[in-house]
Write a protein that holds these residues in place. Structure first.
Motif, PDB file in Angstrom:
ATOM      1  N   SER A 261       0.822  -1.213   0.000  1.00  0.00           N
ATOM      2  CA  SER A 261       0.000   0.000   0.000  1.00  0.00           C
ATOM      3  C   SER A 261       0.852   1.256   0.000  1.00  0.00           C
ATOM      4  CB  SER A 261      -0.928   0.011   1.228  1.00  0.00           C
ATOM      5  OG  SER A 261      -1.863  -1.041   1.169  1.00  0.00           O
ATOM      6  N   LEU A 262       1.888   1.282   0.837  1.00  0.00           N
ATOM      7  CA  LEU A 262       2.683   2.498   0.963  1.00  0.00           C
ATOM      8  C   LEU A 262       3.625   2.688  -0.219  1.00  0.00           C
ATOM      9  CD1 LEU A 262       3.388   2.486   4.803  1.00  0.00           C
ATOM     10  CD2 LEU A 262       1.537   3.573   3.523  1.00  0.00           C
ATOM     11  N   PHE A 263       4.110   1.599  -0.785  1.00  0.00           N
ATOM     12  CA  PHE A 263       4.896   1.743  -2.009  1.00  0.00           C
ATOM     13  C   PHE A 263       4.014   2.163  -3.169  1.00  0.00           C
ATOM     14  CE2 PHE A 263       8.334  -0.357   0.191  1.00  0.00           C
ATOM     15  CZ  PHE A 263       9.453   0.191  -0.405  1.00  0.00           C
ATOM     16  N   ALA A 266       3.561   5.865  -2.865  1.00  0.00           N
ATOM     17  CA  ALA A 266       4.718   6.611  -3.365  1.00  0.00           C
ATOM     18  C   ALA A 266       4.703   6.685  -4.890  1.00  0.00           C
ATOM     19  CB  ALA A 266       6.004   5.961  -2.881  1.00  0.00           C
ATOM     20  N   ALA A 267       4.299   5.585  -5.536  1.00  0.00           N
ATOM     21  CA  ALA A 267       4.233   5.581  -7.001  1.00  0.00           C
ATOM     22  C   ALA A 267       3.126   6.495  -7.507  1.00  0.00           C
ATOM     23  CB  ALA A 267       4.011   4.153  -7.497  1.00  0.00           C
ATOM     24  N   VAL A 268       1.971   6.469  -6.848  1.00  0.00           N
ATOM     25  CA  VAL A 268       0.846   7.298  -7.277  1.00  0.00           C
ATOM     26  C   VAL A 268       1.166   8.776  -7.081  1.00  0.00           C
ATOM     27  CG1 VAL A 268      -1.576   7.868  -6.812  1.00  0.00           C
ATOM     28  CG2 VAL A 268      -0.851   5.482  -6.878  1.00  0.00           C
ATOM     29  N   ASP A 269       1.884   9.110  -6.011  1.00  0.00           N
ATOM     30  CA  ASP A 269       2.253  10.510  -5.779  1.00  0.00           C
ATOM     31  C   ASP A 269       3.059  11.082  -6.937  1.00  0.00           C
ATOM     32  OD1 ASP A 269       0.946  10.654  -3.389  1.00  0.00           O
ATOM     33  OD2 ASP A 269       2.740  10.431  -2.135  1.00  0.00           O
ATOM     34  N   PRO A 276       0.623  15.220  -1.371  1.00  0.00           N
ATOM     35  CA  PRO A 276       1.327  13.945  -1.207  1.00  0.00           C
ATOM     36  C   PRO A 276       0.685  13.094  -0.109  1.00  0.00           C
ATOM     37  CG  PRO A 276       2.557  15.696  -0.144  1.00  0.00           C
ATOM     38  CD  PRO A 276       1.418  16.358  -0.863  1.00  0.00           C
ATOM     39  N   THR A 277       1.019  11.840  -0.097  1.00  0.00           N
ATOM     40  CA  THR A 277       0.459  10.899   0.871  1.00  0.00           C
ATOM     41  C   THR A 277       1.015  11.167   2.265  1.00  0.00           C
ATOM     42  OG1 THR A 277       0.179   9.176  -0.790  1.00  0.00           O
ATOM     43  CG2 THR A 277       0.285   8.460   1.494  1.00  0.00           C
ATOM     44  N   HIS A 278       0.139  11.097   3.265  1.00  0.00           N
ATOM     45  CA  HIS A 278       0.558  11.068   4.668  1.00  0.00           C
ATOM     46  C   HIS A 278       0.598   9.599   5.064  1.00  0.00           C
ATOM     47  CE1 HIS A 278       0.682  11.494   8.982  1.00  0.00           C
ATOM     48  NE2 HIS A 278       0.798  12.808   8.872  1.00  0.00           N
ATOM     49  N   TYR A 279       1.800   9.054   5.216  1.00  0.00           N
ATOM     50  CA  TYR A 279       1.954   7.613   5.307  1.00  0.00           C
ATOM     51  C   TYR A 279       1.314   7.008   6.549  1.00  0.00           C
ATOM     52  CZ  TYR A 279       4.953   7.662   1.252  1.00  0.00           C
ATOM     53  OH  TYR A 279       5.419   7.806  -0.025  1.00  0.00           O
ATOM     54  N   ASN A 280       1.420   7.669   7.677  1.00  0.00           N
ATOM     55  CA  ASN A 280       0.817   7.120   8.890  1.00  0.00           C
ATOM     56  C   ASN A 280      -0.710   7.122   8.793  1.00  0.00           C
ATOM     57  OD1 ASN A 280       3.244   6.567  10.300  1.00  0.00           O
ATOM     58  ND2 ASN A 280       3.434   8.735  10.827  1.00  0.00           N
TER      59      ASN A 280
END
Length: 512
Positions: A261-263, A266-269, A276-280
């Motif tokens: 999900s988090l990778f 990063a790709a979608v961003d 940008p994505t807030h990962y937490n």
């Protein structure tokens, strides 16, 4: 231009989100159904996970445009869990995964998932892809797979020679191969049609039409109904987590679903110019989705790059597109469940074989082998370990290989031998660790026995305890002279190192 909160109030933005949601819905339907069937659970459970990913995760903060649902990357692991522990255990496994993800996101672990080696992640996906392809080749011809990855790969020659002899197998294979051919050729067609209609929908639609017209003897999806497919998780199911094997599955679900999900985020961003994505927060959102999926006994979810890319490429600007895609999935599952009964299983196998092939980064492996050979080795090690063992152990092996590679690279040491003033100086620079001891000691052993030796450590950035201890021991042993030699000629060996706090060099000497 950056996406702002005011965009969602504009009619043109809402119309773009509406169109994008339809595109994502059309991409999601065959993938949700195919992943569920390949995972060994009712087809409707894949749609349920997609619905939760749209309506719940889509509305939560984290990543604005990436879309969540069942993922091909978890298919093999879910199938193994269902096979060994039963469909009834799926709910508590996914529920525990969701709660663990929420906890990790709440304590701020989400951003640390970015520290996982990309070689390990791509190796994980490659291993998943190869295992998925091997298992779906059996579904392509209408027979049951043997089980784990090695058994499925070992049985492929027999599958080719023995299973393609009857009319049902040949018909099923023709449907599956035709589906793969459409998927490969669709985007290469000229005009705007390939951009308007997703390839998976077209491929499955044509296969379904062919089965409806020609009536070949092939298996189609069994439909139980949306409500009947749900298996609510109760308090009594918590006792299952006392089994260490199930806890290992939960950890594997958490690691793989979170990393994917988090990778993906990063790709979608990199594909859009919005926030940008807030990962937490994204990890908490994924955890909330998996918690709900676990409560109703559905498949685990991750953010999915295929659907997310389709969402961005279709012009989505806000999270409304992914919420609406969940609405369309809900309406489809509630109003048109009978449509699923027309879809041939071989067509879904073709879709998943194509998806599995895209998980294998062939071009990346070639590039890594030319430019970063160590990363290529880590990638291949992870993939092979997953095929040989299972998902969880394979990822652990990959992480271990990445750590060893990094330790080896960071412990690079240069050994220079200088002859001056009737003394041999062995100067070490870089980082001296136990990994480089064989090189260092071999160099020292090759020094002439009739000249004093000075080991200069002043240029080292780092020397670990094991290496320094070994060098001190070698110095003492060398000064002691060879055993059994009467009155050996005197030779002085010195170990020279930089003193603490930048003081002048301190010399440690041992004389016979």
């Amino acid at each position: 231009m950056k996406t702002s909160p005011h965009l969602r109030l504009r009619p043109d933005v809402l119309s773009r989100d509406l169109l994008a949601s339809v595109v994502v819905f059309l991409v999601a339907v065959p993938l949700c159904v195919g992943i569920a069937v390949a995972s060994g659970v009712p087809a409707e459970l894949g749609l349920v996970t997609g619905i939760v990913g749209g309506l719940l995760v889509g509305a939560m903060p984290g990543s604005a445009l990436q879309v969540s649902g069942p993922a091909a990357g978890l298919t093999v692991l879910v199938y193994e869990a269902v096979t060994h522990h039963g469909v009834g255990a799926l709910g508590i496994l996914v529920l525990a995964t969701g709660l663990l993800q929420i906890t990790l996101g709440a304590v701020g672990v989400g951003r640390w998932f970015r520290a996982i080696s990309t070689a390990v992640v791509h190796g994980m996906l490659a291993g998943i892809g190869l295992v998925l392809i091997a298992s779906q080749l059996y579904a392509l011809v209408g027979v049951d797979a043997h089980g784990n990855g090695l058994d499925n790969l070992a049985g492929l020659p027999e599958l080719v020679t023995g299973s393609l002899s009857g009319t049902p197998a040949l018909s099923s294979c023709a449907i599956g191969v035709g589906t793969i051919a459409v998927l490969l050729l669709w985007k290469r067609l000229p005009g705007s049609l390939p951009r308007l209609l997703p390839g998976p929908l077209v491929a499955v639609g044509l296969a379904t039409l062919a089965v409806a017209v020609l009536h070949p003897p092939v298996a189609t999806i069994e439909v139980r109904g949306l409500i009947d497919s749900l298996d609510l998780t109760g308090l009594g199911d918590v006792e299952m987590l006392a089994d260490p094997a199930l806890l290992g599955v939960v950890l594997a679900f958490t690691l793989i679903a979170s990393a994917e999900s988090l990778f993906s985020a990063a790709a979608v961003d990199r594909m859009h110019d919005g926030p940008p994505t807030h990962y937490n927060k994204e990890l908490i959102a994924q955890g909330a989705g998996n918690t709900v999926c676990g409560l109703v006994g559905a498949l685990p979810m991750t953010a999915v790059i295929v659907r997310s890319a389709a969402n961005v490429q279709a012009g989505a600007r806000t999270k409304m597109s992914r919420i609406l895609h969940g609405v369309w999935l809900l309406l489809f599952a509630a109003l048109f469940p009978a449509v699923l009964e027309l879809i041939p299983v071989a067509a879904l196998a073709g879709v998943l074989i194509h998806a599995g092939g895209k998980l294998v980064p062939v071009a990346m492996v070639r590039t890594l082998w030319r430019e970063h050979r160590g990363e290529a080795v880590v990638l291949a090690t992870t993939a092979l370990a997953i095929i040989a063992t299972d998902m969880f152990l394979g990822v652990l092996v990959g992480i271990g290989a990445a750590v060893v590679k990094t330790a080896w690279e960071t412990s690079a040491v240069r050994v220079e031998v200088e002859e001056r003033d009737e003394r041999t100086t062995v100067a070490l620079s870089g980082s001296a660790t136990f990994l480089r001891l064989p090189l260092i000691l071999d160099t020292l052993e090759a020094m002439p026995k009739d000249r004093p030796v000075e080991i200069d450590l002043s240029r080292l950035r780092h020397v670990d305890h094991a290496c320094r201890t070994a060098l001190e021991a070698w110095t003492v042993q060398d000064n002691a002279g060879p055993r059994g030699t009467p009155d050996p000629a005197p030779r002085e060996t010195a170990l020279v190192a930089a003193a603490p706090s930048g003081d002048a060099a301190a010399t440690e000497r041992g004389d016979r």
